[in-house]
Each structure stands twice: as structure tokens, then as C-alpha cells.
Design a protein around this motif. Structure first.
Motif, PDB file in Angstrom:
ATOM      1  N   GLY A  18     -13.268  65.551  29.752  1.00 39.61           N
ATOM      2  CA  GLY A  18     -11.889  65.182  30.089  1.00 39.61           C
ATOM      3  C   GLY A  18     -10.842  66.062  29.416  1.00 39.61           C
ATOM      4  N   LEU A  19     -11.274  67.002  28.585  1.00 42.86           N
ATOM      5  CA  LEU A  19     -10.319  67.817  27.830  1.00 42.86           C
ATOM      6  C   LEU A  19     -10.002  69.110  28.571  1.00 42.86           C
ATOM      7  CD1 LEU A  19      -8.961  68.379  24.929  1.00 42.86           C
ATOM      8  CD2 LEU A  19     -10.961  69.846  24.623  1.00 42.86           C
ATOM      9  N   GLN A  20      -8.728  69.305  28.916  1.00 39.68           N
ATOM     10  CA  GLN A  20      -8.325  70.560  29.555  1.00 39.68           C
ATOM     11  C   GLN A  20      -8.024  71.583  28.457  1.00 39.68           C
ATOM     12  OE1 GLN A  20      -5.225  68.588  32.248  1.00 39.68           O
ATOM     13  NE2 GLN A  20      -5.959  70.281  33.496  1.00 39.68           N
ATOM     14  N   ALA A  21      -9.024  72.385  28.133  1.00 36.35           N
ATOM     15  CA  ALA A  21      -8.884  73.314  27.010  1.00 36.35           C
ATOM     16  C   ALA A  21      -8.007  74.499  27.368  1.00 36.35           C
ATOM     17  CB  ALA A  21     -10.265  73.790  26.563  1.00 36.35           C
ATOM     18  N   VAL A  22      -8.089  74.958  28.625  1.00 37.55           N
ATOM     19  CA  VAL A  22      -7.257  76.073  29.107  1.00 37.55           C
ATOM     20  C   VAL A  22      -6.731  75.652  30.474  1.00 37.55           C
ATOM     21  CG1 VAL A  22      -7.244  78.499  29.819  1.00 37.55           C
ATOM     22  CG2 VAL A  22      -8.598  77.796  27.829  1.00 37.55           C
ATOM     23  N   ARG A  23      -5.404  75.552  30.574  1.00 43.59           N
ATOM     24  CA  ARG A  23      -4.827  74.967  31.797  1.00 43.59           C
ATOM     25  C   ARG A  23      -3.902  75.943  32.521  1.00 43.59           C
ATOM     26  NH1 ARG A  23      -2.440  69.446  30.172  1.00 43.59           N
ATOM     27  NH2 ARG A  23      -3.827  69.121  28.428  1.00 43.59           N
ATOM     28  N   GLY A  24      -4.509  76.931  33.164  1.00 41.32           N
ATOM     29  CA  GLY A  24      -3.719  77.834  33.991  1.00 41.32           C
ATOM     30  C   GLY A  24      -3.001  78.898  33.185  1.00 41.32           C
ATOM     31  N   VAL A  25      -3.767  79.733  32.493  1.00 40.89           N
ATOM     32  CA  VAL A  25      -3.177  80.784  31.665  1.00 40.89           C
ATOM     33  C   VAL A  25      -3.045  82.084  32.457  1.00 40.89           C
ATOM     34  CG1 VAL A  25      -3.679  82.326  29.712  1.00 40.89           C
ATOM     35  CG2 VAL A  25      -3.821  79.841  29.422  1.00 40.89           C
ATOM     36  N   ASN A  41      -4.497  75.235  15.748  1.00 37.90           N
ATOM     37  CA  ASN A  41      -5.933  74.981  15.892  1.00 37.90           C
ATOM     38  C   ASN A  41      -6.183  74.126  17.125  1.00 37.90           C
ATOM     39  OD1 ASN A  41      -5.801  74.696  12.409  1.00 37.90           O
ATOM     40  ND2 ASN A  41      -6.954  76.282  13.433  1.00 37.90           N
ATOM     41  N   GLY A  42      -7.197  74.508  17.874  1.00 40.01           N
ATOM     42  CA  GLY A  42      -7.585  73.716  19.044  1.00 40.01           C
ATOM     43  C   GLY A  42      -6.723  73.934  20.267  1.00 40.01           C
ATOM     44  N   SER A  43      -5.853  74.952  20.252  1.00 37.68           N
ATOM     45  CA  SER A  43      -4.940  75.145  21.385  1.00 37.68           C
ATOM     46  C   SER A  43      -5.595  75.892  22.552  1.00 37.68           C
ATOM     47  CB  SER A  43      -3.663  75.863  20.927  1.00 37.68           C
ATOM     48  OG  SER A  43      -3.961  77.058  20.270  1.00 37.68           O
ATOM     49  N   GLY A  44      -6.807  76.421  22.356  1.00 38.76           N
ATOM     50  CA  GLY A  44      -7.537  77.037  23.469  1.00 38.76           C
ATOM     51  C   GLY A  44      -7.688  78.547  23.379  1.00 38.76           C
ATOM     52  N   LYS A  45      -7.324  79.135  22.262  1.00 40.77           N
ATOM     53  CA  LYS A  45      -7.339  80.594  22.123  1.00 40.77           C
ATOM     54  C   LYS A  45      -8.751  81.173  22.259  1.00 40.77           C
ATOM     55  CE  LYS A  45      -5.597  80.402  17.948  1.00 40.77           C
ATOM     56  NZ  LYS A  45      -5.642  78.926  17.770  1.00 40.77           N
ATOM     57  N   THR A  46      -9.683  80.630  21.489  1.00 36.99           N
ATOM     58  CA  THR A  46     -11.062  81.139  21.550  1.00 36.99           C
ATOM     59  C   THR A  46     -11.665  80.879  22.925  1.00 36.99           C
ATOM     60  OG1 THR A  46     -11.400  80.902  19.171  1.00 36.99           O
ATOM     61  CG2 THR A  46     -13.379  80.904  20.554  1.00 36.99           C
ATOM     62  N   GLY A 217      -3.617  74.261  25.412  1.00 35.88           N
ATOM     63  CA  GLY A 217      -4.235  74.871  26.581  1.00 35.88           C
ATOM     64  C   GLY A 217      -3.309  75.678  27.460  1.00 35.88           C
ATOM     65  N   ALA A 218      -1.996  75.682  27.148  1.00 36.39           N
ATOM     66  CA  ALA A 218      -1.048  76.419  27.991  1.00 36.39           C
ATOM     67  C   ALA A 218      -0.264  77.430  27.168  1.00 36.39           C
ATOM     68  CB  ALA A 218      -0.083  75.428  28.648  1.00 36.39           C
ATOM     69  N   LEU A 219       0.222  78.485  27.820  1.00 37.11           N
ATOM     70  CA  LEU A 219       1.105  79.432  27.145  1.00 37.11           C
ATOM     71  C   LEU A 219       2.503  78.836  27.101  1.00 37.11           C
ATOM     72  CD1 LEU A 219       0.238  83.016  28.446  1.00 37.11           C
ATOM     73  CD2 LEU A 219      -0.675  81.767  26.489  1.00 37.11           C
ATOM     74  N   ILE A 220       3.080  78.794  25.906  1.00 39.96           N
ATOM     75  CA  ILE A 220       4.416  78.185  25.782  1.00 39.96           C
ATOM     76  C   ILE A 220       5.486  79.193  25.397  1.00 39.96           C
ATOM     77  CG2 ILE A 220       3.550  75.886  25.237  1.00 39.96           C
ATOM     78  CD1 ILE A 220       4.622  76.735  22.263  1.00 39.96           C
ATOM     79  N   ALA A 221       5.094  80.390  24.987  1.00 37.84           N
ATOM     80  CA  ALA A 221       6.102  81.400  24.641  1.00 37.84           C
ATOM     81  C   ALA A 221       5.455  82.759  24.723  1.00 37.84           C
ATOM     82  CB  ALA A 221       6.639  81.165  23.229  1.00 37.84           C
ATOM     83  N   SER A 222       6.274  83.782  24.972  1.00 40.40           N
ATOM     84  CA  SER A 222       5.760  85.137  24.990  1.00 40.40           C
ATOM     85  C   SER A 222       6.907  86.109  24.789  1.00 40.40           C
ATOM     86  CB  SER A 222       5.000  85.365  26.295  1.00 40.40           C
ATOM     87  OG  SER A 222       5.643  86.247  27.143  1.00 40.40           O
ATOM     88  N   GLY A 223       6.638  87.224  24.116  1.00 38.91           N
ATOM     89  CA  GLY A 223       7.680  88.208  23.879  1.00 38.91           C
ATOM     90  C   GLY A 223       7.379  89.059  22.672  1.00 38.91           C
ATOM     91  N   ALA A 224       8.417  89.720  22.160  1.00 38.69           N
ATOM     92  CA  ALA A 224       8.254  90.556  20.966  1.00 38.69           C
ATOM     93  C   ALA A 224       7.991  89.651  19.756  1.00 38.69           C
ATOM     94  CB  ALA A 224       9.514  91.385  20.751  1.00 38.69           C
ATOM     95  N   PRO A 225       7.210  90.130  18.766  1.00 37.40           N
ATOM     96  CA  PRO A 225       6.824  89.276  17.638  1.00 37.40           C
ATOM     97  C   PRO A 225       7.999  88.591  16.946  1.00 37.40           C
ATOM     98  CG  PRO A 225       5.587  91.316  17.553  1.00 37.40           C
ATOM     99  CD  PRO A 225       6.551  91.451  18.689  1.00 37.40           C
TER     100      PRO A 225
END
Ligand SMILES: Nc1ncnc2c1ncn2[C@@H]1O[C@H](COP(=O)(O)OP(=O)(O)OP(=O)(O)O)[C@@H](O)[C@H]1O
Ligand SMILES: [Mg+2]
Length: 244
Positions: A18-25, A41-46, A217-225
Motif C-alpha cells: 500500500g506504500l507509494q514509494a515513488v509517485r510519478g517522478v 529518510n524514506g522519501s524514495g530516493k534509493t 515519493g514525489a519531487l517537491i522542489a528543483s533548481g540551483a543548490p
């Protein structure tokens, strides 16, 4: 028309029960870039790395390397297509020497060769990662940092275009960290495109052209460091509501 990025991830999905580890990246990685993948931790990176490398099967989505679909290929074919990785929990072959561990990458990677040639050729890689003096030591006798170096050299031995690092800099002391940062920068300068999962923000700031943040499981931000790391929403997912 813009050219397709070297690595193009679209709609990547994976559930465990039932766990959506990666939800449409979705993620684009330009040729020659260093992209940081961060998140609590546990956000789905690995899991993203495991899906890209064919370690586990995706529920949906696409991963193209230079236009070629990777989803559905077994892990060894992804590796031969020139995507290599290191593991968050180090996985070397303890009964083999340092050199033999790295030879495995050369023998099973993108341009397989004979064991005799592989033995000669991996010398330069051992030198590159700082393991030349321990080439004939058993894997089981290596320190933690040296085991990480073995994993990196083994990944490089497969001749990747894209190198995926899963917390490769974690657990290093301050001087080892500086060596590690310089090494990653050098690999990029030599033409390897890098995606690095990392909790060491000093390294993210020092190395990355672009950073993406995962949460649940989702990307929430992206850009320059600098922009991403000063985003209040990013601070909130890292620290929790109350501390942000
Ligand atoms: N093989 C698996 N079977 C079941 N659940 C899994 C599996 N792999 C990962 N998960 C779960 O999926 C979620 C995402 O895990 P993942 O390892 O991708 O997180 P992560 O972002 O790499 O975390 P960390 O920073 O702690 O390494 C977690 O809840 C984890 O427990
Ligand atoms: Mg992880």
C-alpha cells in the motif's frame, strides 16, 4: 527544438504493497551535469535509483538514456547501456581482493574484455580512487572508506556515461569528505554525468549544478543548490513542521 537530455525520467512509479514509494517522478539530467537528489529518510530516493538501474521493476514510467528505454531491461543490460551505481549499504565482494572487485566491473560492464587485460587496466582506476596501495588486500579487510572507494572504482570500471551515487560521501571524516568531493568533481570533468543522493549539504553546494528534492515519493522542489536549500518548503520537509 531542444535536444533530449542524456537521462530523461518520466512518470516513474513504484508501490510496495500500500506504500507509494515513488509517485510519478520526472527528472532530466543534462550530459555532463552533476544533479543532487535530496530529501528526508524514506522519501524514495534509493527506490528511484533501484528503478533506473533495473534492480527492481517499475509499476510505470520511462527512463531513457540517450533516447534508449531502460525500463524493462534487466540490471546487467542497464549497466552495459552505461549506467552504473554505488550502493547506500556498501556491497563489495569480501572474499575477493580490491583489484578483483574492480575487475568484476570491467568484465561485466559496457565493453567486456579478457581477465588478463582487465587486471592490467584496473590499475589506473585503483590509482584514481586512492586504492593502489591496497590492490591485493582482501575486500573483507578494507576499512569502510576503502570499501566505498572499491564500489566507486567498480562502478567506473563498467565505463558509465551516467554514474548514480547513493550517499557515497556519507560517513566520511572531514578530510576524507574533501578528497571525495574533489574526486567526484574530477569524474565529471572527465565526462561522467553524475546523479548523487546525498545528505551532506556541503557536498551538494560544492558539486551540484542542479538539485531536486523528494518528499513522500514525489519531487517537491528543483533548481540551483542555493535557491533550493533556502526554500522554506524544503526546510519544512527536512525539519518537520515545528522546527521549520
Ligand atoms: N524493497 C522494498 N520493499 C518494501 N518497502 C520498501 C522497499 N524499498 C523501499 N521501501 C520503502 O519505500 C520507502 C522509500 O524508501 P527509500 O529507500 O527509497 O528511501 P530513501 O529516500 O532512500 O531514504 P534514506 O534517506 O533513509 O536512504 C520507505 O518507506 C521504504 O521503507
Ligand atoms: Mg536511501
Amino acid at each position: 527544438m531542444t535536444a533530449e537530455p542524456l537521462l530523461a525520467i518520466r512518470g516513474l512509479r513504484k508501490s510496495f504493497g500500500g506504500l507509494q514509494a515513488v509517485r510519478g517522478v520526472d527528472l532530466d539530467v543534462a550530459d555532463g551535469a552533476i544533479v543532487g537528489l535530496i530529501g528526508p529518510n524514506g522519501s524514495g530516493k534509493t527506490t528511484v535509483l533501484n528503478l533506473v538501474t533495473g534492480e527492481i521493476a517499475a509499476d510505470g514510467g520511462s527512463v531513457r538514456l540517450a533516447g534508449q528505454e531502460m525500463i524493462g531491461l534487466p540490471a546487467f543490460r542497464v549497466c552495459r547501456s552505461r549506467i552504473a551505481r554505488t550502493f547506500q549499504l556498501v556491497r563489495i565482494l569480501p572474499g575477493m581482493t580490491t583489484r578483483e572487485n574492480v575487475m568484476v566491473g570491467r568484465l561485466f560492464g559496457a565493453e567486456p574484455t579478457t581477465p588478463a587485460r582487465a587486471r592490467d587496466e584496473v590499475g589506473a582506476l585503483l590509482e584514481c580512487v586512492g586504492l593502489a596501495a591496497r590492490a591485493d588486500q582482501a575486500g573483507s579487510q578494507l576499512t569502510y572508506i576503502d570499501q566505498k572507494r572499491v564500489e566507486l572504482a567498480r562502478a567506473l570500471a563498467t565505463r558509465p556515461r551516467v554514474l548514480l551515487l547513493d550517499e557515497w560521501l556519507a560517513g566520511l571524516n572531514p578530510s576524507e569528505l574533501q578528497i571525495g568531493i574533489a574526486l567526484i568533481r574530477r569524474l565529471r570533468d572527465e565526462g561522467v554525468t553524475i546523479v548523487m543522493i546525498e545528505h551532506v549539504m556541503e557536498a551538494i553546494r560544492a558539486l551540484c549544478d542542479h538539485v531536486v528534492v523528494m518528499s513522500a515519493g514525489a519531487l517537491i522542489a528543483s533548481g540551483a543548490p542555493d535557491a533550493v536549500l533556502s526554500d522554506p518548503e524544503v526546510a519544512r520537509v527536512y525539519l518537520g513542521e515545528d522546527d521549520a
